[in-house]
Design a protein around this motif. Structure first.
Motif, PDB file in Angstrom:
ATOM      1  N   HIS A 189       0.840  -1.207   0.000  1.00 36.21           N
ATOM      2  CA  HIS A 189       0.000   0.000   0.000  1.00 36.21           C
ATOM      3  C   HIS A 189       0.873   1.255   0.000  1.00 36.21           C
ATOM      4  CE1 HIS A 189      -2.722  -3.074   1.722  1.00 36.21           C
ATOM      5  NE2 HIS A 189      -3.648  -2.395   1.071  1.00 36.21           N
ATOM      6  N   PHE A 190       0.579   2.157  -0.905  1.00 37.93           N
ATOM      7  CA  PHE A 190       1.337   3.405  -0.997  1.00 37.93           C
ATOM      8  C   PHE A 190       0.446   4.590  -0.623  1.00 37.93           C
ATOM      9  CE2 PHE A 190       3.579   0.453  -3.751  1.00 37.93           C
ATOM     10  CZ  PHE A 190       4.888   0.637  -3.327  1.00 37.93           C
ATOM     11  N   SER A 191       1.100   5.768  -0.461  1.00 35.14           N
ATOM     12  CA  SER A 191       0.329   6.971  -0.098  1.00 35.14           C
ATOM     13  C   SER A 191      -0.601   7.365  -1.235  1.00 35.14           C
ATOM     14  CB  SER A 191       1.262   8.155   0.167  1.00 35.14           C
ATOM     15  OG  SER A 191       2.133   7.861   1.210  1.00 35.14           O
ATOM     16  N   TYR A 192      -1.838   7.679  -0.895  1.00 30.72           N
ATOM     17  CA  TYR A 192      -2.772   8.211  -1.899  1.00 30.72           C
ATOM     18  C   TYR A 192      -2.464   9.699  -2.060  1.00 30.72           C
ATOM     19  CZ  TYR A 192      -7.117   8.591  -4.532  1.00 30.72           C
ATOM     20  OH  TYR A 192      -8.047   8.780  -5.540  1.00 30.72           O
ATOM     21  N   PRO A 193      -2.534  10.217  -3.277  1.00 30.23           N
ATOM     22  CA  PRO A 193      -2.196  11.634  -3.471  1.00 30.23           C
ATOM     23  C   PRO A 193      -3.276  12.569  -2.931  1.00 30.23           C
ATOM     24  CG  PRO A 193      -2.930  10.655  -5.525  1.00 30.23           C
ATOM     25  CD  PRO A 193      -2.881   9.536  -4.539  1.00 30.23           C
ATOM     26  N   GLN A 203     -18.096   5.494  -6.912  1.00 33.21           N
ATOM     27  CA  GLN A 203     -18.171   6.726  -7.719  1.00 33.21           C
ATOM     28  C   GLN A 203     -18.848   6.529  -9.062  1.00 33.21           C
ATOM     29  OE1 GLN A 203     -17.386   9.161  -5.932  1.00 33.21           O
ATOM     30  NE2 GLN A 203     -16.177   8.096  -4.386  1.00 33.21           N
ATOM     31  N   GLY A 204     -19.046   5.284  -9.464  1.00 35.82           N
ATOM     32  CA  GLY A 204     -19.558   5.019 -10.808  1.00 35.82           C
ATOM     33  C   GLY A 204     -21.017   5.383 -10.999  1.00 35.82           C
ATOM     34  N   PHE A 205     -21.458   5.245 -12.232  1.00 31.26           N
ATOM     35  CA  PHE A 205     -22.847   5.469 -12.622  1.00 31.26           C
ATOM     36  C   PHE A 205     -23.301   6.906 -12.351  1.00 31.26           C
ATOM     37  CE2 PHE A 205     -22.015   1.100 -12.670  1.00 31.26           C
ATOM     38  CZ  PHE A 205     -22.623   0.691 -13.853  1.00 31.26           C
ATOM     39  N   GLY A 206     -22.384   7.818 -12.649  1.00 32.11           N
ATOM     40  CA  GLY A 206     -22.743   9.232 -12.694  1.00 32.11           C
ATOM     41  C   GLY A 206     -22.422  10.043 -11.463  1.00 32.11           C
ATOM     42  N   ARG A 207     -22.103   9.393 -10.359  1.00 30.27           N
ATOM     43  CA  ARG A 207     -21.967  10.143  -9.108  1.00 30.27           C
ATOM     44  C   ARG A 207     -20.984  11.306  -9.198  1.00 30.27           C
ATOM     45  NH1 ARG A 207     -23.749  10.697  -4.662  1.00 30.27           N
ATOM     46  NH2 ARG A 207     -25.155   8.947  -4.933  1.00 30.27           N
ATOM     47  N   GLU A 238      -8.762   3.809  -6.423  1.00 29.90           N
ATOM     48  CA  GLU A 238     -10.048   4.510  -6.360  1.00 29.90           C
ATOM     49  C   GLU A 238      -9.840   5.884  -7.004  1.00 29.90           C
ATOM     50  OE1 GLU A 238     -12.400   4.402  -2.469  1.00 29.90           O
ATOM     51  OE2 GLU A 238     -10.500   3.534  -1.863  1.00 29.90           O
ATOM     52  N   PRO A 239     -10.552   6.214  -8.071  1.00 29.03           N
ATOM     53  CA  PRO A 239     -10.333   7.499  -8.747  1.00 29.03           C
ATOM     54  C   PRO A 239     -10.725   8.695  -7.873  1.00 29.03           C
ATOM     55  CG  PRO A 239     -12.169   6.308  -9.740  1.00 29.03           C
ATOM     56  CD  PRO A 239     -11.557   5.375  -8.746  1.00 29.03           C
ATOM     57  N   ILE A 240     -11.566   8.453  -6.894  1.00 35.26           N
ATOM     58  CA  ILE A 240     -11.760   9.380  -5.765  1.00 35.26           C
ATOM     59  C   ILE A 240     -11.699   8.464  -4.555  1.00 35.26           C
ATOM     60  CG2 ILE A 240     -13.386  10.886  -4.541  1.00 35.26           C
ATOM     61  CD1 ILE A 240     -14.663  11.554  -7.250  1.00 35.26           C
ATOM     62  N   GLU A 241     -10.793   8.742  -3.624  1.00 36.14           N
ATOM     63  CA  GLU A 241     -10.701   7.817  -2.490  1.00 36.14           C
ATOM     64  C   GLU A 241     -11.853   8.138  -1.541  1.00 36.14           C
ATOM     65  OE1 GLU A 241      -7.260   7.597   0.186  1.00 36.14           O
ATOM     66  OE2 GLU A 241      -6.963   5.532  -0.489  1.00 36.14           O
ATOM     67  N   GLY A 242     -12.917   7.323  -1.647  1.00 31.00           N
ATOM     68  CA  GLY A 242     -14.197   7.661  -1.035  1.00 31.00           C
ATOM     69  C   GLY A 242     -14.211   7.633   0.474  1.00 31.00           C
ATOM     70  N   ILE A 268     -13.416  11.311   0.623  1.00 29.41           N
ATOM     71  CA  ILE A 268     -13.662  11.926  -0.708  1.00 29.41           C
ATOM     72  C   ILE A 268     -12.406  12.700  -1.155  1.00 29.41           C
ATOM     73  CG2 ILE A 268     -15.293  13.257  -2.125  1.00 29.41           C
ATOM     74  CD1 ILE A 268     -16.892  11.222  -0.658  1.00 29.41           C
ATOM     75  N   ILE A 269     -11.342  11.978  -1.342  1.00 30.25           N
ATOM     76  CA  ILE A 269     -10.077  12.623  -1.724  1.00 30.25           C
ATOM     77  C   ILE A 269      -9.944  12.571  -3.248  1.00 30.25           C
ATOM     78  CG2 ILE A 269      -7.587  12.605  -1.412  1.00 30.25           C
ATOM     79  CD1 ILE A 269      -8.102  11.110   1.254  1.00 30.25           C
ATOM     80  N   CYS A 270      -9.816  13.748  -3.841  1.00 30.96           N
ATOM     81  CA  CYS A 270      -9.737  13.832  -5.312  1.00 30.96           C
ATOM     82  C   CYS A 270      -8.274  13.995  -5.707  1.00 30.96           C
ATOM     83  CB  CYS A 270     -10.545  15.013  -5.819  1.00 30.96           C
ATOM     84  SG  CYS A 270     -12.254  15.006  -5.238  1.00 30.96           S
ATOM     85  N   PRO A 271      -7.714  13.051  -6.438  1.00 33.05           N
ATOM     86  CA  PRO A 271      -6.292  13.135  -6.781  1.00 33.05           C
ATOM     87  C   PRO A 271      -6.055  14.110  -7.929  1.00 33.05           C
ATOM     88  CG  PRO A 271      -7.268  11.199  -7.792  1.00 33.05           C
ATOM     89  CD  PRO A 271      -8.373  11.857  -7.008  1.00 33.05           C
ATOM     90  N   PRO A 272      -4.834  14.622  -8.053  1.00 35.83           N
ATOM     91  CA  PRO A 272      -4.556  15.498  -9.197  1.00 35.83           C
ATOM     92  C   PRO A 272      -4.412  14.681 -10.479  1.00 35.83           C
ATOM     93  CG  PRO A 272      -2.586  15.247  -7.846  1.00 35.83           C
ATOM     94  CD  PRO A 272      -3.675  14.486  -7.152  1.00 35.83           C
ATOM     95  N   LYS A 273      -4.825  15.306 -11.590  1.00 30.89           N
ATOM     96  CA  LYS A 273      -4.810  14.607 -12.879  1.00 30.89           C
ATOM     97  C   LYS A 273      -3.398  14.130 -13.235  1.00 30.89           C
ATOM     98  CE  LYS A 273      -6.778  15.255 -17.456  1.00 30.89           C
ATOM     99  NZ  LYS A 273      -7.664  16.104 -18.234  1.00 30.89           N
ATOM    100  N   LYS A 274      -2.414  14.983 -12.941  1.00 33.74           N
ATOM    101  CA  LYS A 274      -1.047  14.609 -13.357  1.00 33.74           C
ATOM    102  C   LYS A 274      -0.589  13.339 -12.623  1.00 33.74           C
ATOM    103  CE  LYS A 274       1.457  17.767 -10.258  1.00 33.74           C
ATOM    104  NZ  LYS A 274       2.500  18.768 -10.104  1.00 33.74           N
ATOM    105  N   TYR A 275      -1.060  13.149 -11.390  1.00 35.35           N
ATOM    106  CA  TYR A 275      -0.682  11.932 -10.669  1.00 35.35           C
ATOM    107  C   TYR A 275      -1.311  10.707 -11.337  1.00 35.35           C
ATOM    108  CZ  TYR A 275      -0.300   8.250  -7.233  1.00 35.35           C
ATOM    109  OH  TYR A 275      -0.018   7.037  -6.634  1.00 35.35           O
TER     110      TYR A 275
END
Ligand code: PLP
Length: 445
Positions: free
Chosen positions: A168-172, A250-254, A213-217, A221-228
């Protein structure tokens, strides 16, 4: 004894405690859109959406009708042995909705968790590698594979023996950067953690997949930067590692896109779905590269009830409603409307820390002060409690974040009411009007 007390007592008598994260002593009976009603008829605006599984709303009559129509014909005839139309129709639709311009296939499951296990199996089977990468704070579910790639709560490991070879690594988490960097000074230190591991103790040619997780829920609710995200994806490509996007929450439109990973313009090898996919009925699915989905032989990932005809009918109806009513676009627009209103609170109250989110996945942090930004758990408990007393069902996540994930059909009027109720709770908290006694009445994670 009241009906509510009887239900609560019955639950503690007959249902394993492992299945409850106790937030509130409430018993719900019915719902209508973004509203919920308890057994006493009290109305609440729903900011939880059944932990993200009710994107198309509570008590959805169109989905109920689709389920009834299907069940009248046949509830289930296992796709494991014979052919059924509905699961083929749904699988086709899922391959069309998900990002990635390559041939795709689908494997159905019964929940998000077992679909994470499936993704682990497919990744190992396809790459013939054993090691996995995941992130600190991740919640991927509670089947064996899923607890192994999760890292949010020691209860998910204690007394158990999760799969070996998961790192497990640090989430951005830029808003609370683990490296104390300002955005401009960021050199993707989080990603360098993985690169350093590859150079010193984790042979990249033995890594099957990265679970992301594209948003770490649940971590807040952590939103990572695109460049990461793009650099992580490139790193996977470089080493032949599969990139798996966990879209269960996060899927199905959320997030304001069909799948949250679309915010980052990368096409994952595998997308894992759950929660809202089934219109409220249990379903999971792995959608991804056809050659990966075909790398195992039956019954390596097969369930009697997976792709259940009735659940497929509900899922197809939920997708139809989401498309027809433009709920993805609505989540983007109305989510921003909600976010902006909550951000305004940050300017007014020192105890409101970071406010962040995408679409209808929003977090509001409560802190002792904006100068220190230390999470204040008691503050969040009291705010939640007061909101619930005033008709807004809301919970919290992470170290001290309000979890705002309503059904996507919530109206602007309901959003305005929620903001008013949250702000009133903040005012009462600051005025010392919410007693400490409520702290024992609400627990959460
Ligand atoms: C991101 C994520 N992954 C996986 C899961 C597990 O899904 P389920 O509880 O439906 O098995 C969850 C559930 O909360 C989740 O939020």
């Amino acid at each position: 004894m009241t009906r509510e007390q009887m239900v609560r007592e019955g639950e503690s008598r007959y249902i394993s405690k492992v299945q409850k994260i106790p937030y509130y002593d409430m018993v719900f009976e019915r719902g209508a859109g973004a509203l919920l009603y308890d057994t006493e008829g009290n109305e609440y605006i729903d900011l939880l959406a059944s932990a993200g599984s009710a994107n198309t709303g509570n008590g959805n009559k169109e989905i109920a009708e689709a389920v009834y129509e299907q069940m009248k014909k046949i509830c289930q005839i296992t796709p494991a042995y014979v052919y059924t139309e509905k699961n083929v129709e749904l699988a086709k639709k899922l391959t069309e909705l998900t990002p990635g311009d390559f041939p795709k296939k689908v494997a159905f499951g019964l929940s998000g968790s077992d679909s994470i296990d499936g993704a682990i199996k497919f990744a190992k089977g396809y790459t013939k590698r054993n090691r996995l990468i995941s992130f600190k704070g991740a919640y991927h579910g509670s089947t064996y594979g899923a607890i192994s790639v999760s890292a949010i709560n020691t209860n998910m490991r204690r007394k158990l023996d999760p799969l070996p070879d998961v790192t497990h690594f640090s989430y951005p988490a830029c808003y609370a950067c683990p490296y104390d960097k300002e955005n401009t000074a960021c050199n993707l230190e989080c990603l360098n953690e993985i690169k350093t591991a590859f150079a010193s103790y984790l042979p990249p040619e033995e890594v099957a997949a990265v679970f992301f997780e594209p948003i770490e829920g649940d971590a807040g609710i952590i939103c990572p930067p695109k460049k990461y995200v793009q650099a992580l994806y490139d790193l996977c490509q470089e080493h032949g590692i599969l990139f798996v996007s966990d879209e269960i929450q996060q899927g199905f439109g959320r997030s304001g896109k069909w799948f949250a990973i679309e915010h980052f313009d990368v096409a994952p090898d595998l997308i894992v779905c759950g929660k809202s996919i089934g219109g409220g009925l249990p379903m999971g699915a792995i959608v991804g590269r056809a050659e990966v989905l075909d790398c195992l032989e039956p019954p390596a990932h097969l369930f009697t009830l997976a792709g259940n005809t009735t659940v497929c009918a509900a899922a197809l109806k939920a997708i139809e409603i989401t498309e027809r009513d433009h709920l993805v676009e609505k989540a983007a627009e109305d989510g921003k409307y909600f976010l902006d209103k909550l951000k305004a609170l940050q300017g007014k109250y020192d105890i409101v820390g970071d406010v962040r989110g995408l679409g209808f996945s929003i977090a509001v942090d409560f802190v002792d002060s904006q100068a220190t930004m230390n999470p204040d758990r008691n503050a969040i408990l009291k705010v939640c409690w007061d909101c619930v007393q005033n008709g807004v069902l809301i919970t919290f996540l992470g170290k001290g974040s309000l979890r705002i994930q309503p059904p996507l059909i919530i109206t602007r009027e309901q959003i305005d009411t929620c903001v008013r109720v949250i702000e009133n709770a903040i005012k009462k908290l600051i005025a010392g009007e919410i007693p400490d006694s409520v702290l024992s009445q609400i627990k959460g994670w």
